[in-house]
Motif scaffolding. Structure first.
Motif, PDB file in Angstrom:
ATOM      1  N   MET A   1       0.851  -1.179   0.000  1.00  0.00           N
ATOM      2  CA  MET A   1       0.000   0.000   0.000  1.00  0.00           C
ATOM      3  C   MET A   1       0.894   1.239   0.000  1.00  0.00           C
ATOM      4  N   GLN A   2       0.586   2.176  -0.874  1.00  0.00           N
ATOM      5  CA  GLN A   2       1.317   3.445  -0.949  1.00  0.00           C
ATOM      6  C   GLN A   2       0.478   4.534  -0.274  1.00  0.00           C
ATOM      7  N   THR A   3       1.143   5.373   0.514  1.00  0.00           N
ATOM      8  CA  THR A   3       0.458   6.501   1.144  1.00  0.00           C
ATOM      9  C   THR A   3       0.963   7.785   0.504  1.00  0.00           C
ATOM     10  N   ILE A   4       0.025   8.623   0.081  1.00  0.00           N
ATOM     11  CA  ILE A   4       0.397   9.933  -0.451  1.00  0.00           C
ATOM     12  C   ILE A   4      -0.463  11.001   0.216  1.00  0.00           C
ATOM     13  N   CYS A  44      -4.263   9.815   0.987  1.00  0.00           N
ATOM     14  CA  CYS A  44      -4.750   8.746   0.113  1.00  0.00           C
ATOM     15  C   CYS A  44      -3.916   7.485   0.305  1.00  0.00           C
ATOM     16  N   TYR A  45      -4.578   6.344   0.199  1.00  0.00           N
ATOM     17  CA  TYR A  45      -3.917   5.050   0.178  1.00  0.00           C
ATOM     18  C   TYR A  45      -4.147   4.431  -1.191  1.00  0.00           C
ATOM     19  N   LEU A  46      -3.042   4.114  -1.872  1.00  0.00           N
ATOM     20  CA  LEU A  46      -3.126   3.532  -3.213  1.00  0.00           C
ATOM     21  C   LEU A  46      -2.513   2.141  -3.208  1.00  0.00           C
ATOM     22  N   ASP A  47      -3.019   1.267  -4.086  1.00  0.00           N
ATOM     23  CA  ASP A  47      -2.401  -0.047  -4.259  1.00  0.00           C
ATOM     24  C   ASP A  47      -0.951   0.127  -4.683  1.00  0.00           C
ATOM     25  N   ASP A  48      -0.117  -0.851  -4.335  1.00  0.00           N
ATOM     26  CA  ASP A  48       1.305  -0.783  -4.695  1.00  0.00           C
ATOM     27  C   ASP A  48       1.518  -0.652  -6.202  1.00  0.00           C
ATOM     28  N   SER A  49       0.618  -1.210  -6.976  1.00  0.00           N
ATOM     29  CA  SER A  49       0.772  -1.169  -8.436  1.00  0.00           C
ATOM     30  C   SER A  49       0.190   0.099  -9.063  1.00  0.00           C
ATOM     31  N   ALA A  50      -0.461   0.935  -8.265  1.00  0.00           N
ATOM     32  CA  ALA A  50      -1.100   2.139  -8.807  1.00  0.00           C
ATOM     33  C   ALA A  50      -0.062   3.175  -9.243  1.00  0.00           C
ATOM     34  N   ASP A  51      -0.369   3.865 -10.307  1.00  0.00           N
ATOM     35  CA  ASP A  51       0.457   4.964 -10.805  1.00  0.00           C
ATOM     36  C   ASP A  51       0.022   6.238 -10.072  1.00  0.00           C
ATOM     37  N   ILE A  52       0.862   6.739  -9.189  1.00  0.00           N
ATOM     38  CA  ILE A  52       0.522   7.894  -8.355  1.00  0.00           C
ATOM     39  C   ILE A  52       0.189   9.108  -9.217  1.00  0.00           C
ATOM     40  N   GLY A  53       1.022   9.393 -10.176  1.00  0.00           N
ATOM     41  CA  GLY A  53       0.799  10.551 -11.042  1.00  0.00           C
ATOM     42  C   GLY A  53      -0.522  10.466 -11.772  1.00  0.00           C
TER      43      GLY A  53
END
Length: 79
Positions: A1-4, A44-53
């Motif tokens: 999980m990615q946090t931005i 925001c919490y994004l899936d590891d495979s998600a493109d943040i940009g």
């Protein structure tokens, strides 16, 4: 999980409307009004495979009333 964290600058008088729209986005966990150069801080919490940009451009920047964004990528949470 990615946090931005996305700082959002809104058109004058639209910060509350933008916040109301942002909290309905699945990946958004919190929206705070803040002082300074930006009006809102969106966590925001994004899936590891998600493109943040791509997420920021297609989802956050397209909210009605968003004027500008500044994205911070978090690495580790401390408690």
């Amino acid at each position: 999980m990615q946090t931005i964290f996305v700082q959002v600058k809104c058109e004058l008088g639209l910060a509350y409307q933008v916040a109301d729209e942002a909290v309905d986005i699945e990946q958004v966990s919190e929206v705070h009004s803040i002082s300074g150069q930006y009006d809102l801080m969106v966590k925001c919490y994004l899936d590891d495979s998600a493109d943040i940009g791509q997420f920021v451009v297609d989802t956050i920047q397209r909210l009605p009333g968003v004027k500008d964004t500044f994205t911070l990528i978090a690495f580790k949470a401390f408690s």
